[in-house]
Write a protein that holds these residues in place. Structure first.
Motif, PDB file in Angstrom:
ATOM      1  N   UNK A 179       0.818  -1.215   0.000  1.00  0.00           N
ATOM      2  CA  UNK A 179       0.000   0.000   0.000  1.00  0.00           C
ATOM      3  C   UNK A 179       0.850   1.263   0.000  1.00  0.00           C
ATOM      4  N   UNK A 180       2.040   1.214   0.666  1.00  0.00           N
ATOM      5  CA  UNK A 180       2.856   2.427   0.763  1.00  0.00           C
ATOM      6  C   UNK A 180       3.437   2.848  -0.594  1.00  0.00           C
ATOM      7  N   UNK A 181       3.292   1.995  -1.605  1.00  0.00           N
ATOM      8  CA  UNK A 181       3.711   2.393  -2.947  1.00  0.00           C
ATOM      9  C   UNK A 181       2.740   3.418  -3.528  1.00  0.00           C
ATOM     10  N   UNK A 182       1.517   3.413  -3.049  1.00  0.00           N
ATOM     11  CA  UNK A 182       0.481   4.307  -3.567  1.00  0.00           C
ATOM     12  C   UNK A 182       0.192   5.464  -2.615  1.00  0.00           C
ATOM     13  N   UNK A 183       0.418   5.243  -1.328  1.00  0.00           N
ATOM     14  CA  UNK A 183       0.168   6.298  -0.340  1.00  0.00           C
ATOM     15  C   UNK A 183       1.024   6.034   0.887  1.00  0.00           C
ATOM     16  N   UNK A 184       1.533   7.110   1.455  1.00  0.00           N
ATOM     17  CA  UNK A 184       2.376   6.969   2.642  1.00  0.00           C
ATOM     18  C   UNK A 184       2.069   8.084   3.628  1.00  0.00           C
ATOM     19  N   UNK A 185       2.086   7.741   4.907  1.00  0.00           N
ATOM     20  CA  UNK A 185       1.886   8.738   5.952  1.00  0.00           C
ATOM     21  C   UNK A 185       3.199   9.325   6.430  1.00  0.00           C
ATOM     22  N   UNK A 186       4.312   8.776   5.943  1.00  0.00           N
ATOM     23  CA  UNK A 186       5.646   9.231   6.327  1.00  0.00           C
ATOM     24  C   UNK A 186       5.768   9.366   7.844  1.00  0.00           C
ATOM     25  N   UNK A 187       5.461   8.266   8.542  1.00  0.00           N
ATOM     26  CA  UNK A 187       5.592   8.256   9.998  1.00  0.00           C
ATOM     27  C   UNK A 187       7.041   8.513  10.397  1.00  0.00           C
ATOM     28  N   UNK A 188       7.231   9.292  11.449  1.00  0.00           N
ATOM     29  CA  UNK A 188       8.560   9.649  11.973  1.00  0.00           C
ATOM     30  C   UNK A 188       9.356  10.481  10.970  1.00  0.00           C
ATOM     31  N   UNK A 189       8.666  11.278  10.154  1.00  0.00           N
ATOM     32  CA  UNK A 189       9.383  12.085   9.162  1.00  0.00           C
ATOM     33  C   UNK A 189      10.266  13.120   9.846  1.00  0.00           C
ATOM     34  N   UNK A 190      11.350  13.481   9.160  1.00  0.00           N
ATOM     35  CA  UNK A 190      12.382  14.331   9.753  1.00  0.00           C
ATOM     36  C   UNK A 190      11.914  15.768   9.964  1.00  0.00           C
ATOM     37  N   UNK A 191      10.894  16.214   9.230  1.00  0.00           N
ATOM     38  CA  UNK A 191      10.407  17.590   9.384  1.00  0.00           C
ATOM     39  C   UNK A 191       9.276  17.687  10.401  1.00  0.00           C
ATOM     40  N   UNK A 245      -2.762   9.695   3.689  1.00  0.00           N
ATOM     41  CA  UNK A 245      -1.614   9.302   2.883  1.00  0.00           C
ATOM     42  C   UNK A 245      -1.357  10.239   1.711  1.00  0.00           C
ATOM     43  N   UNK A 246      -0.096  10.448   1.383  1.00  0.00           N
ATOM     44  CA  UNK A 246       0.290  11.248   0.220  1.00  0.00           C
ATOM     45  C   UNK A 246       0.992  10.342  -0.786  1.00  0.00           C
ATOM     46  N   UNK A 247       1.017  10.770  -2.040  1.00  0.00           N
ATOM     47  CA  UNK A 247       1.748  10.018  -3.054  1.00  0.00           C
ATOM     48  C   UNK A 247       3.252  10.114  -2.765  1.00  0.00           C
ATOM     49  N   UNK A 248       3.937   8.974  -2.650  1.00  0.00           N
ATOM     50  CA  UNK A 248       5.390   9.007  -2.368  1.00  0.00           C
ATOM     51  C   UNK A 248       6.175   9.339  -3.629  1.00  0.00           C
ATOM     52  N   UNK A 249       6.106  10.583  -4.061  1.00  0.00           N
ATOM     53  CA  UNK A 249       6.737  10.978  -5.322  1.00  0.00           C
ATOM     54  C   UNK A 249       8.252  10.767  -5.343  1.00  0.00           C
ATOM     55  N   UNK A 250       8.975  10.903  -4.205  1.00  0.00           N
ATOM     56  CA  UNK A 250      10.406  10.588  -4.273  1.00  0.00           C
ATOM     57  C   UNK A 250      10.656   9.149  -4.703  1.00  0.00           C
ATOM     58  N   UNK A 251       9.802   8.222  -4.243  1.00  0.00           N
ATOM     59  CA  UNK A 251       9.941   6.822  -4.635  1.00  0.00           C
ATOM     60  C   UNK A 251       9.749   6.657  -6.137  1.00  0.00           C
ATOM     61  N   UNK A 252       8.768   7.338  -6.688  1.00  0.00           N
ATOM     62  CA  UNK A 252       8.530   7.248  -8.139  1.00  0.00           C
ATOM     63  C   UNK A 252       9.710   7.811  -8.921  1.00  0.00           C
ATOM     64  N   UNK A 253      10.296   8.899  -8.409  1.00  0.00           N
ATOM     65  CA  UNK A 253      11.431   9.489  -9.107  1.00  0.00           C
ATOM     66  C   UNK A 253      12.677   8.607  -9.005  1.00  0.00           C
TER      67      UNK A 253
END
Length: 432
Positions: free
Chosen positions: A305-317, A337-345
């Motif tokens: 599922x995280x390929x399509x949406x991610x909550x970025x738990x414990x994100x650095x910001x 959840x947001x689209x994990x665009x860095x993963x796609x790139x």
């Protein structure tokens, strides 16, 4: 997410190494990106040198002689910084390790240790050059090949690239910058790739012209390296969760454990209302939150599922809402959840790197490989912008982002450059 390598080693290998708290995940991958780019660039330059396409340049260098005043000053400054911050970090580890970046940018440290470090490095420099007194420096003529200049190129690219990335990011987010300009300039987060690329390119081209390195062969050699470095750099964005992600995928919300749960449109609206304070901080009009629902298709059920949406738990910001049961510095998760665009790139640019690497021996018109890089990179970024969070401009009724404007110019410029190179240059052949 892994804000620094301490969390990565703890979660992946069960090892708790407190020293790793000072190694930020994003910075680590940026360093690896530069090293990977340097490796690819060096090898491609060597290949072109063997084919006779690139030649060495003779230079006169000074060898020997006693240490100069500038060298003593440089050693003193370096020793002071190492002692001031290094010893200060060790003596205040419990506090400094919780916010390493803040400690480095603060006035905290051990002043006496800084003076001791400066004295030590100045003495070592004096001791190493003591026997050279009275022996004047002499000139030697050496041949310098283009690949031997890669360390200089990488250092210039790092400095100019980071400065350019920071400037362009603040121009793109001007409202945030004017509210707190000092933090915006000194923060390690908030970098725009194209800003770094533009400024670094200008600096390196000036250097190449000064050192008589063929610019067309240099940029052709750099094209695969740039694509690979960009992919590796995006790994830092993905694993650290630096805020460089996409719009909300309203087909998913975050549960109490930070994982994604597929929901209906009505449940997305409910999640927004439950976390209205967070969304009001992000958007002046919560009725127009950027989102696009896309649930995992049955044909792609093998993907997580995280390929399509991610909550970025414990994100650095630390963006999002508090994560239940979490106690520490990085305890936030996005409620939707947001689209994990860095993963796609990462995936796209690794594929495009493979394409450039595969065709580099077949395309022999100087400059064309770099033109192809401009087109491929521009297209990749232009389309990913459709689901990324970025400031939009209003230009004659159109609302592009800064990256869309630059990427469109890259595609157009790349095509024009390819046509120009094919018209003005003939394919090169092996001369040695």
């Amino acid at each position: 997410m892994y804000p620094n390598l301490y969390y990565a080693f703890r979660d992946l290998f069960g090892l708790e190494i407190p020293l790793f708290k000072i190694l930020q995940t994003f910075g680590f991958f940026v360093a690896i990106a530069f090293l990977a780019g340097a490796y690819v660039l060096t090898n491609e330059l060597k290949r072109r040198e063997k084919l006779g396409w690139l030649k060495p340049v003779t230079e006169n260098i000074l060898v020997g002689g006693p240490a100069t005043t500038g060298e003593y000053i440089g050693n003193g400054v370096l020793g002071f910084l190492l002692g001031w911050k290094g010893i200060g970090l060790m003596l205040n580890w419990a506090t400094a390790s919780q916010n390493f970046q803040g400690f480095i940018l603060s006035g905290d440290g051990n002043f006496l240790a800084g003076l001791a470090g400066a004295a030590l490095l100045v003495f070592l420099k004096y001791n190493s050059s003591k026997g050279k007194k009275g022996a004047p420096a002499r000139k030697e003529t050496v041949s310098v090949w283009p690949h031997q200049r890669v360390p200089d190129i990488i250092v210039m690219a790092a400095i100019a690239g980071l400065l350019g990335a920071k400037v362009f990011h603040n121009l793109e987010n001007w409202n945030d910058f004017v509210q707190n300009p000092i933090d915006a300039l000194l923060s390690f987060s908030g970098l725009t790739f194209y800003g770094g690329l533009i400024v670094a390119t200008i600096v390196i081209l000036r250097y190449a012209r000064k050192k008589q390195v063929s610019i067309k062969h240099l940029i052709d050699s750099a094209a695969p390296a740039l694509m690979l470095a960009y992919a590796v750099g995006r790994m830092g964005c993905q694993f650290a969760g630096d805020g460089d992600w996409g719009i909300y995928n309203s087909a998913y919300v975050t549960d109490n454990t930070g994982h994604m749960v597929q929901v209906s449109p009505a449940e997305f609206n409910k999640a927004v209302q439950q976390n209205i304070n967070f969304f009001q901080q992000q958007y002046s009009d919560t009725a127009h939150i950027p989102h696009a629902p896309f649930a995992k298709p049955a044909a792609l059920s093998f993907l997580p599922d995280w390929f399509f949406a991610s909550g970025y738990a414990h994100n650095v910001v630390n963006e999002g809402v508090p994560l239940p049961g979490c106690d520490g510095q990085y305890c936030h998760v996005l409620p939707v959840g947001v689209y994990p665009t860095p993963l796609y790139e990462i995936i796209a640019c690794l594929i495009l790197f493979g394409v450039l690497w595969a065709i580099r021996k077949k395309v022999t018109v100087p400059g064309v490989i770099f033109g192809i890089y401009l087109v491929l990179n521009g297209l990749e970024r232009f389309f990913i912008e459709k689901i990324r969070v970025n400031t939009k401009y209003n230009i004659f009724g159109f609302h592009p982002t800064q990256a869309e404007i630059i990427s469109a110019l890259m595609v157009i410029g790349g095509i024009i450059w390819i046509l120009y190179c094919r018209k003005k240059n003939t394919p090169v052949t092996t001369t040695s």
